[in-house]
Design a protein around this motif. Sequence first.
Motif, PDB file in Angstrom:
ATOM      1  N   GLN A   1      13.082  -4.872  -2.583  1.00 32.57           N
ATOM      2  CA  GLN A   1      13.826  -5.411  -1.594  1.00 32.57           C
ATOM      3  C   GLN A   1      13.172  -5.404  -0.168  1.00 32.57           C
ATOM      4  N   ALA A   2      12.285  -4.464  -0.006  1.00 28.25           N
ATOM      5  CA  ALA A   2      11.437  -4.587   1.366  1.00 28.25           C
ATOM      6  C   ALA A   2      10.630  -5.848   1.422  1.00 28.25           C
ATOM      7  N   GLU A   3       9.843  -6.284   0.161  1.00 33.93           N
ATOM      8  CA  GLU A   3       9.084  -7.650   0.079  1.00 33.93           C
ATOM      9  C   GLU A   3      10.012  -8.734   0.453  1.00 33.93           C
TER      10      GLU A   3
ATOM     11  N   ALA B   1      10.450   6.063 -10.071  1.00 32.55           N
ATOM     12  CA  ALA B   1       9.684   4.943 -10.109  1.00 32.55           C
ATOM     13  C   ALA B   1      10.366   3.832 -10.031  1.00 32.55           C
ATOM     14  N   ALA B   2      11.654   3.506 -10.776  1.00 36.36           N
ATOM     15  CA  ALA B   2      12.156   2.240 -10.783  1.00 36.36           C
ATOM     16  C   ALA B   2      13.029   2.228  -9.622  1.00 36.36           C
ATOM     17  N   GLU B   3      13.330   3.218  -9.044  1.00 36.94           N
ATOM     18  CA  GLU B   3      14.070   3.231  -7.643  1.00 36.94           C
ATOM     19  C   GLU B   3      13.016   2.898  -6.530  1.00 36.94           C
ATOM     20  N   PHE B   4      11.917   3.365  -6.633  1.00 40.77           N
ATOM     21  CA  PHE B   4      10.800   2.948  -5.544  1.00 40.77           C
ATOM     22  C   PHE B   4      10.528   1.469  -5.637  1.00 40.77           C
ATOM     23  N   LEU B   5      10.348   1.135  -7.139  1.00 41.81           N
ATOM     24  CA  LEU B   5       9.978  -0.174  -7.377  1.00 41.81           C
ATOM     25  C   LEU B   5      11.217  -1.324  -6.745  1.00 41.81           C
ATOM     26  N   ALA B   6      12.393  -0.863  -6.857  1.00 43.88           N
ATOM     27  CA  ALA B   6      13.566  -1.446  -6.333  1.00 43.88           C
ATOM     28  C   ALA B   6      13.411  -1.696  -4.870  1.00 43.88           C
ATOM     29  N   MET B   7      13.108  -0.366  -4.249  1.00 43.35           N
ATOM     30  CA  MET B   7      13.141  -0.625  -2.889  1.00 43.35           C
ATOM     31  C   MET B   7      11.827  -1.398  -2.505  1.00 43.35           C
TER      32      MET B   7
ATOM     33  N   LEU C   1       0.629  -1.299   0.119  1.00 43.97           N
ATOM     34  CA  LEU C   1       0.119  -0.027  -0.017  1.00 43.97           C
ATOM     35  C   LEU C   1       0.879   1.247  -0.042  1.00 43.97           C
ATOM     36  N   GLY C   2       1.810   1.160   0.963  1.00 43.42           N
ATOM     37  CA  GLY C   2       2.796   2.397   0.849  1.00 43.42           C
ATOM     38  C   GLY C   2       3.603   2.689  -0.635  1.00 43.42           C
ATOM     39  N   GLY C   3       3.855   1.429  -1.098  1.00 43.08           N
ATOM     40  CA  GLY C   3       4.461   1.753  -2.483  1.00 43.08           C
ATOM     41  C   GLY C   3       3.431   2.257  -3.492  1.00 43.08           C
TER      42      GLY C   3
END
Length: 333
Positions: free
Chosen positions: A97-99, A88-94, A14-16
């Motif tokens: 990684q969080a998942e 967006a790519a950086e957020f997706l990678a984060m 949800l945060g992502g």
Amino acid sequence: MNNKQRWMGGVVLLGGGVLLAALLLKGKDEIDVQHQQFPDSSEQVDSAEDHPNSKLNSLTVDVATEKRLLEQQRRDREKSVAEQEARAAEFLAMQQQAEADAARKAAEEYAALNAHRLGQQSSDNIPPELVEDEKTKQKRLAEDKAAAQKKLEQQKAEQQKAHASTDTAKKEAEQKAALAKKKAEEQKAAEEKRKAAEKLKAAEAQKAADKKAAEHKAEEKRKADEKHKAEEAKKKAEAEKARKLLEGDDAKQWMVQVALAANEANADAIAAKLRAKGYKVTKSPTSKGVRIMVGPSKNREAADATRKKIASDASLNMKSAWVNEWVPLDKRN
């Protein structure tokens, strides 16, 4: 997976999604602002048709400037889109990684719970992600161990090399010190030998000098003894001669005593003066001095004539001469 783990995963997703939507909205707002600042040329043409007065003004706008503005707008839009895509790519990678971290943590908690509950860890209950991570971990640990072992061996080799260099330097220093000590001892021994030789030479020179001095002293003593013996022999010979002259054939003879000298030197001086005048002189030592006599004469008259002659000679200065009756020693009672 339990409810807590599912809830954590949902919160992350949800945060992502919220962050991605915010980025997209922000990019759209920036594009709208650029459109408001720099309207398209078609809108400018329509506005010119609606307002004939502004058309005259727009004709004065430089075509090159308009092209440049349009090109700048295009570059700004492309840059904005690229930045949004990068974010967006950086957020997706984060998010990924969080998942992955959440899944790994959930798997670890699940495995720990099963191990605690069953008393042992079953490979069937461990998720594939954990198995894969465990293999990667073991591989990484093995690589780290190999790297650490290699580094340790390198450090050990460097230490051995350093120790070898230190030992070599120490050995060379000890050899140099030993050579220097040996050289110093040799120099000291040579110096002591030189001093001993000089001392021996000085002692021999002193011994030779002492011997020479002793020989010189002995020679002087010998000469003095010989001179003394010669003088004694001379005195003895003169006394013997005087005795023979005085004694003669008769027992009584006459002598003219001219002086009584205090010592032999004075007697020799007086005798020399008389002999220079042609007189026959005889010396006779006594306890009171040395008698100097002229003669002998056969009788008193001849002796008295000799006395007068001596007394009258002013060069001799012997006016106190007198005549003595002389008796040889061996004929005296």
